[in-house]
Design a protein around this motif. Structure first.
Motif, PDB file in Angstrom:
ATOM      1  N   THR A   1      46.098  22.637  42.641  1.00  0.00           N
ATOM      2  CA  THR A   1      45.000  23.107  43.476  1.00  0.00           C
ATOM      3  C   THR A   1      43.662  22.681  42.900  1.00  0.00           C
ATOM      4  O   THR A   1      43.524  22.548  41.677  1.00  0.00           O
ATOM      5  CB  THR A   1      45.039  24.645  43.611  1.00  0.00           C
ATOM      6  OG1 THR A   1      43.958  25.084  44.444  1.00  0.00           O
ATOM      7  CG2 THR A   1      44.939  25.323  42.258  1.00  0.00           C
TER       8      THR A   1
ATOM      9  N   TYR B   1      45.937  36.220  36.739  1.00  0.00           N
ATOM     10  CA  TYR B   1      45.741  35.071  35.867  1.00  0.00           C
ATOM     11  C   TYR B   1      46.363  35.372  34.506  1.00  0.00           C
ATOM     12  O   TYR B   1      45.839  36.159  33.722  1.00  0.00           O
ATOM     13  CB  TYR B   1      44.251  34.780  35.727  1.00  0.00           C
ATOM     14  CG  TYR B   1      43.921  33.385  35.284  1.00  0.00           C
ATOM     15  CD1 TYR B   1      43.847  32.344  36.196  1.00  0.00           C
ATOM     16  CD2 TYR B   1      43.670  33.095  33.953  1.00  0.00           C
ATOM     17  CE1 TYR B   1      43.535  31.046  35.802  1.00  0.00           C
ATOM     18  CE2 TYR B   1      43.359  31.810  33.540  1.00  0.00           C
ATOM     19  CZ  TYR B   1      43.297  30.787  34.474  1.00  0.00           C
ATOM     20  OH  TYR B   1      42.986  29.512  34.072  1.00  0.00           O
TER      21      TYR B   1
ATOM     22  N   CYS C   1      50.425  36.993  43.299  1.00  0.00           N
ATOM     23  CA  CYS C   1      50.730  35.700  42.681  1.00  0.00           C
ATOM     24  C   CYS C   1      50.503  35.786  41.180  1.00  0.00           C
ATOM     25  O   CYS C   1      49.380  36.018  40.729  1.00  0.00           O
ATOM     26  CB  CYS C   1      49.848  34.614  43.278  1.00  0.00           C
ATOM     27  SG  CYS C   1      50.007  33.009  42.450  1.00  0.00           S
TER      28      CYS C   1
ATOM     29  N   ASP D   1      52.477  30.620  40.821  1.00  0.00           N
ATOM     30  CA  ASP D   1      51.474  29.662  41.283  1.00  0.00           C
ATOM     31  C   ASP D   1      52.114  28.467  41.963  1.00  0.00           C
ATOM     32  O   ASP D   1      51.575  27.920  42.937  1.00  0.00           O
ATOM     33  CB  ASP D   1      50.583  29.209  40.123  1.00  0.00           C
ATOM     34  CG  ASP D   1      51.370  28.800  38.898  1.00  0.00           C
ATOM     35  OD1 ASP D   1      51.412  27.609  38.579  1.00  0.00           O
ATOM     36  OD2 ASP D   1      51.944  29.693  38.237  1.00  0.00           O
TER      37      ASP D   1
ATOM     38  N   THR E   1      52.722  28.663  45.763  1.00  0.00           N
ATOM     39  CA  THR E   1      51.606  28.534  46.710  1.00  0.00           C
ATOM     40  C   THR E   1      51.559  27.153  47.349  1.00  0.00           C
ATOM     41  O   THR E   1      50.861  26.961  48.350  1.00  0.00           O
ATOM     42  CB  THR E   1      50.257  28.813  46.018  1.00  0.00           C
ATOM     43  OG1 THR E   1      50.036  27.842  44.985  1.00  0.00           O
ATOM     44  CG2 THR E   1      50.235  30.204  45.413  1.00  0.00           C
TER      45      THR E   1
ATOM     46  N   GLU F   1      45.589  37.199  42.638  1.00  0.00           N
ATOM     47  CA  GLU F   1      45.970  36.165  41.682  1.00  0.00           C
ATOM     48  C   GLU F   1      45.887  36.781  40.287  1.00  0.00           C
ATOM     49  O   GLU F   1      44.798  37.031  39.775  1.00  0.00           O
ATOM     50  CB  GLU F   1      45.046  34.954  41.762  1.00  0.00           C
ATOM     51  CG  GLU F   1      45.392  33.884  40.739  1.00  0.00           C
ATOM     52  CD  GLU F   1      44.331  32.798  40.603  1.00  0.00           C
ATOM     53  OE1 GLU F   1      44.492  31.917  39.736  1.00  0.00           O
ATOM     54  OE2 GLU F   1      43.334  32.833  41.370  1.00  0.00           O
TER      55      GLU F   1
ATOM     56  N   ARG G   1      40.950  37.835  41.905  1.00  0.00           N
ATOM     57  CA  ARG G   1      41.580  37.358  40.681  1.00  0.00           C
ATOM     58  C   ARG G   1      41.460  38.437  39.616  1.00  0.00           C
ATOM     59  O   ARG G   1      40.376  38.952  39.357  1.00  0.00           O
ATOM     60  CB  ARG G   1      40.926  36.066  40.197  1.00  0.00           C
ATOM     61  CG  ARG G   1      41.397  35.624  38.827  1.00  0.00           C
ATOM     62  CD  ARG G   1      40.700  34.353  38.374  1.00  0.00           C
ATOM     63  NE  ARG G   1      41.394  33.162  38.843  1.00  0.00           N
ATOM     64  CZ  ARG G   1      40.991  31.922  38.590  1.00  0.00           C
ATOM     65  NH1 ARG G   1      39.891  31.712  37.921  1.00  0.00           N
ATOM     66  NH2 ARG G   1      41.682  30.893  39.030  1.00  0.00           N
TER      67      ARG G   1
ATOM     68  N   GLN H   1      50.186  29.484  35.016  1.00  0.00           N
ATOM     69  CA  GLN H   1      49.629  28.169  34.660  1.00  0.00           C
ATOM     70  C   GLN H   1      50.553  26.984  34.879  1.00  0.00           C
ATOM     71  O   GLN H   1      50.104  25.841  34.814  1.00  0.00           O
ATOM     72  CB  GLN H   1      49.120  28.158  33.205  1.00  0.00           C
ATOM     73  CG  GLN H   1      48.229  29.327  32.846  1.00  0.00           C
ATOM     74  CD  GLN H   1      47.028  29.465  33.762  1.00  0.00           C
ATOM     75  OE1 GLN H   1      46.338  28.495  34.022  1.00  0.00           O
ATOM     76  NE2 GLN H   1      46.774  30.675  34.249  1.00  0.00           N
TER      77      GLN H   1
ATOM     78  N   ASN I   1      49.914  33.767  38.398  1.00  0.00           N
ATOM     79  CA  ASN I   1      49.532  32.413  38.015  1.00  0.00           C
ATOM     80  C   ASN I   1      49.741  32.275  36.513  1.00  0.00           C
ATOM     81  O   ASN I   1      48.868  32.583  35.712  1.00  0.00           O
ATOM     82  CB  ASN I   1      48.071  32.139  38.390  1.00  0.00           C
ATOM     83  CG  ASN I   1      47.618  30.752  37.972  1.00  0.00           C
ATOM     84  OD1 ASN I   1      48.390  29.965  37.420  1.00  0.00           O
ATOM     85  ND2 ASN I   1      46.357  30.441  38.226  1.00  0.00           N
TER      86      ASN I   1
ATOM     87  N   ILE J   1      48.580  23.976  36.632  1.00  0.00           N
ATOM     88  CA  ILE J   1      47.860  24.466  37.803  1.00  0.00           C
ATOM     89  C   ILE J   1      46.827  23.458  38.300  1.00  0.00           C
ATOM     90  O   ILE J   1      46.562  23.345  39.495  1.00  0.00           O
ATOM     91  CB  ILE J   1      47.197  25.831  37.498  1.00  0.00           C
ATOM     92  CG1 ILE J   1      46.557  26.432  38.759  1.00  0.00           C
ATOM     93  CG2 ILE J   1      46.172  25.719  36.381  1.00  0.00           C
ATOM     94  CD1 ILE J   1      47.556  26.807  39.821  1.00  0.00           C
TER      95      ILE J   1
ATOM     96  N   LEU K   1      43.231  29.922  43.046  1.00  0.00           N
ATOM     97  CA  LEU K   1      44.190  30.303  44.078  1.00  0.00           C
ATOM     98  C   LEU K   1      43.713  31.471  44.937  1.00  0.00           C
ATOM     99  O   LEU K   1      43.967  31.494  46.147  1.00  0.00           O
ATOM    100  CB  LEU K   1      45.531  30.647  43.432  1.00  0.00           C
ATOM    101  CG  LEU K   1      46.257  29.475  42.760  1.00  0.00           C
ATOM    102  CD1 LEU K   1      47.521  29.968  42.073  1.00  0.00           C
ATOM    103  CD2 LEU K   1      46.591  28.385  43.768  1.00  0.00           C
TER     104      LEU K   1
END
Length: 370
Positions: free
Chosen positions: A212, A261, A197, A171, A174, A259, A229, A201, A199, A208, A216
């Motif tokens: 953003t 997660y 990606c 993340d 990005t 993404e 996601r 956190q 992510n 995160i 994402l």
């Protein structure tokens, strides 16, 4: 779990309940239809990858590696996406994709030799279809985009033998210009590339929320390609989403941003202390979403695996870890002047001179008491 749970593709709940199908924010319906052996194979991968990663962390703490970037907690995202790849696809990793390398059949000793300083990454990118680890944050997304543009220009899209590239990053990456430039080029040239990606956190210590204001995956829309996601702690969903994105790319329909997660359960690297910036309750909450426990619950509930199987997998993973440790400890040190090797493919007078001066400097200490 996420800020907008209704967009999260999930095929296996944290309690191990199967979801037959899930519709992503891209409107695609995702599902998997695997054999019992394939389900068990996913579990074996997850356990083995985690055990080898834990051994590498222990080796670093004991002074046998210079540093280590653990994947603890991110096994499902890496194994799921790694198993979705076809042999002809090309991988561009960061420095944490140990699970992806494992799925590509790369000897686990390879990343450890890099972090031990014995070599600069010894696997063959052509043979393994996997690039070297990239320390420069986000740079590999441009490498993947350029490679994918070459795939398209060579006419290697479409049909059963179509090719694709996949770039892994976190993340934090990005926020780098390289990643956004890669998005632009891949969209304009309809490059067959998947941006994956993870992510987890945190961009090292930055959460995160400070990176953003929107999820994402939604950034992809601004560049003109799909974003989705996925529950990165769900190995089945990670597999299904990546498989679809790669098929999309291979057929000539361009890039996708995934993404995944997930959560980094450990430190960013072994030189990091997450307790300085992360509340303990947060990590504890994510521990209940553990990707391995989730799949184990499903396998047991569906009678796909029993305690004997789980014990065998644990023992096999332990054996592999012990063997890996032995190989690290017996790894020969490189010659000090080997740092000058492979700088240029056909040598260089400049580098040759630097090597000579370096060796002369070392020789000047011969016979010295200090």
């Amino acid at each position: 779990m996420a800020r907008d749970d209704d967009t999260l593709v999930q095929l296996l709940t944290p309690d191990g309940e199967r979801v037959d199908r899930a519709v992503g924010p891209d409107g695609v319906e995702y599902s998997v239809d695997l054999t019992d052996a394939e389900y068990r194979g996913f579990y074996r991968d997850l356990v083995t990858v985690r055990r080898l990663d834990a051994e590498a962390t222990a080796l670093q703490r004991q002074g046998e590696l210079g540093i280590w970037a653990s994947l603890l907690g991110q096994e499902a995202a890496q194994v799921g996406s790694g198993r979705a790849l076809r042999p002809q696809d090309m991988v561009f990793p960061t420095y944490r994709e140990h699970g992806v390398l494992y799925c590509r059949g790369i000897d686990p000793i390879m990343p450890l030799s890099l972090f031990r300083g014995v070599d600069q990454g010894a696997w063959d990118p052509i043979e393994t279809r996997c690039g070297m680890y990239t320390i420069v944050i986000g740079a590999q997304t441009l490498h993947a985009t350029g490679y994918a543009m070459g795939i398209a220009m060579d006419g290697k899209v479409g049909g059963d033998d179509g090719e694709a590239a996949i770039a892994y990053f976190g993340d934090g990456a990005t926020s780098q210009g390289d990643v956004n430039e890669a998005f632009i080029w891949s969209a304009v040239y309809t490059a067959p590339v998947v941006f994956f990606c993870q992510n987890n956190q945190y961009a090292i210590s930055e959460p995160i929320e400070r990176q953003t204001r929107v999820p994402l995956y939604q950034r992809a829309a601004g560049f003109g390609f799909p974003g989705v996601r996925v529950d990165g702690n769900d190995v089945l969903a990670s597999y299904a989403v990546t498989r679809h994105a790669l098929d999309h790319a291979r057929s000539g329909q361009g890039p996708t941003l995934i993404e995944a997660y997930t959560y980094r359960m450990g430190a960013h690297t072994t030189s990091d202390d997450p307790s300085r910036y992360r509340p303990p309750a947060e990590a504890e909450a994510w521990r209940s979403r553990d990707p391995i426990a989730r799949l184990a619950a499903f396998l047991g509930r569906q009678q796909i695996a029993d305690e004997t199987f789980f014990a065998e997998v644990d023992e096999q993973a332990r054996t592999e870890a012990v063997r890996l440790r032995e190989r690290v400890l017996t790894m020969p040190d490189p010659a000090p002047d080997s740092i000058f090797d492979n700088v240029y493919p056909h040598g260089s007078p400049l580098v040759d001179g630097e090597r000579e001066r370096f060796n002369a400097y070392r020789k000047s200490f011969e016979g010295s008491a200090h």
